[in-house]
Design a protein around this motif. Structure first.
Motif, mmCIF file in Angstrom:
data_model
loop_
_atom_site.group_PDB
_atom_site.id
_atom_site.type_symbol
_atom_site.label_atom_id
_atom_site.label_comp_id
_atom_site.label_asym_id
_atom_site.label_seq_id
_atom_site.Cartn_x
_atom_site.Cartn_y
_atom_site.Cartn_z
ATOM 1 N N SER A 2 0.740 -1.172 -0.188
ATOM 2 C CA SER A 2 -0.213 -0.016 0.072
ATOM 3 C C SER A 2 0.726 1.245 -0.084
ATOM 4 O O SER A 2 1.476 1.727 1.035
ATOM 5 C CB SER A 2 -0.786 0.092 1.054
ATOM 6 O OG SER A 2 -1.642 1.074 1.338
ATOM 7 N N LEU A 5 -0.490 3.888 2.611
ATOM 8 C CA LEU A 5 0.184 3.588 3.838
ATOM 9 C C LEU A 5 1.529 3.943 4.128
ATOM 10 O O LEU A 5 1.973 4.473 5.109
ATOM 11 C CB LEU A 5 -0.185 2.300 4.345
ATOM 12 C CG LEU A 5 -1.733 1.969 4.510
ATOM 13 C CD1 LEU A 5 -2.072 0.312 5.010
ATOM 14 C CD2 LEU A 5 -2.135 2.807 5.888
ATOM 15 N N CYS A 26 3.537 -1.733 6.354
ATOM 16 C CA CYS A 26 2.707 -1.226 5.218
ATOM 17 C C CYS A 26 3.316 -1.930 3.752
ATOM 18 O O CYS A 26 2.563 -1.715 3.032
ATOM 19 C CB CYS A 26 3.078 0.350 5.203
ATOM 20 S SG CYS A 26 2.232 1.074 6.719
ATOM 21 N N GLY A 33 -5.081 -1.994 4.860
ATOM 22 C CA GLY A 33 -4.195 -1.889 5.881
ATOM 23 C C GLY A 33 -4.078 -3.253 6.525
ATOM 24 O O GLY A 33 -3.672 -3.251 7.772
ATOM 25 N N ILE A 80 -3.664 -1.901 10.104
ATOM 26 C CA ILE A 80 -2.830 -0.749 10.322
ATOM 27 C C ILE A 80 -3.903 0.350 10.106
ATOM 28 O O ILE A 80 -4.616 0.483 9.457
ATOM 29 C CB ILE A 80 -1.772 -0.518 9.414
ATOM 30 C CG1 ILE A 80 -0.784 -1.908 9.522
ATOM 31 C CG2 ILE A 80 -1.027 0.693 9.378
ATOM 32 C CD1 ILE A 80 0.010 -1.860 8.113
ATOM 33 N N SER A 82 -3.953 4.344 9.622
ATOM 34 C CA SER A 82 -3.215 5.291 9.190
ATOM 35 C C SER A 82 -3.680 6.698 9.953
ATOM 36 O O SER A 82 -3.056 7.664 10.015
ATOM 37 C CB SER A 82 -3.143 5.572 7.827
ATOM 38 O OG SER A 82 -4.421 5.614 7.449
#
Length: 128
Positions: A2, A5, A26, A33, A80, A82
């Motif tokens: 990504s 990210l 990432c 994520g 994840i 962000s």
């Protein structure tokens, strides 16, 4: 991988170890994520020990940047977030560690310690 990210992770004010582990995560994450790399893979990518990586992941989880879901007999799923990248970590250096002294403050004293050479005896050898 990504890109969005990773770009956000590079701009985060995290300490270097946590930031590097986050970027490695990432790098494995999809655009939502989600990723599931092993600790050994992250450690290899970051040139860190596995225990060090685990410590950084625990710190990132405490900051709310990621959440892990342990799966028995399988790899761990990481999610994840962000939106939490901008929160500075407690271990990050302060933004203004030393205030500027007042203009009327006297300059610091320049007291230099004696060096061993100043205290050593002088030896003179004459050629024979």
């Amino acid at each position: 991988m990504s890109i969005s990210l990773m770009t956000a992770a590079w701009k985060s004010p995290l300490p270097s170890g946590q930031k590097f582990v986050l970027i490695a995560l990432c790098d494995n994450a999809n655009d939502q994520g989600e990723c599931y790399p092993s600790i050994a893979t992250i450690a290899y990518k970051c040139s860190m020990g596995e225990r060090t990586v685990q410590g950084h992941i625990t710190a990132l989880e405490a900051l709310g940047i990621l959440r892990r879901e342990m799966r028995r007999g399988r790899s761990t799923n990481y999610r994840i977030y962000s939106a939490h990248f901008d929160a500075p970590a407690e271990s990050a250096p302060p933004q203004n560690p030393h205030p500027t002294p007042a203009k009327s403050a006297p300059p610091p004293p320049q007291i230099l310690p004696k060096t061993p050479a100043d205290l050593a005896p002088i030896t003179i050898s004459k050629p024979s």
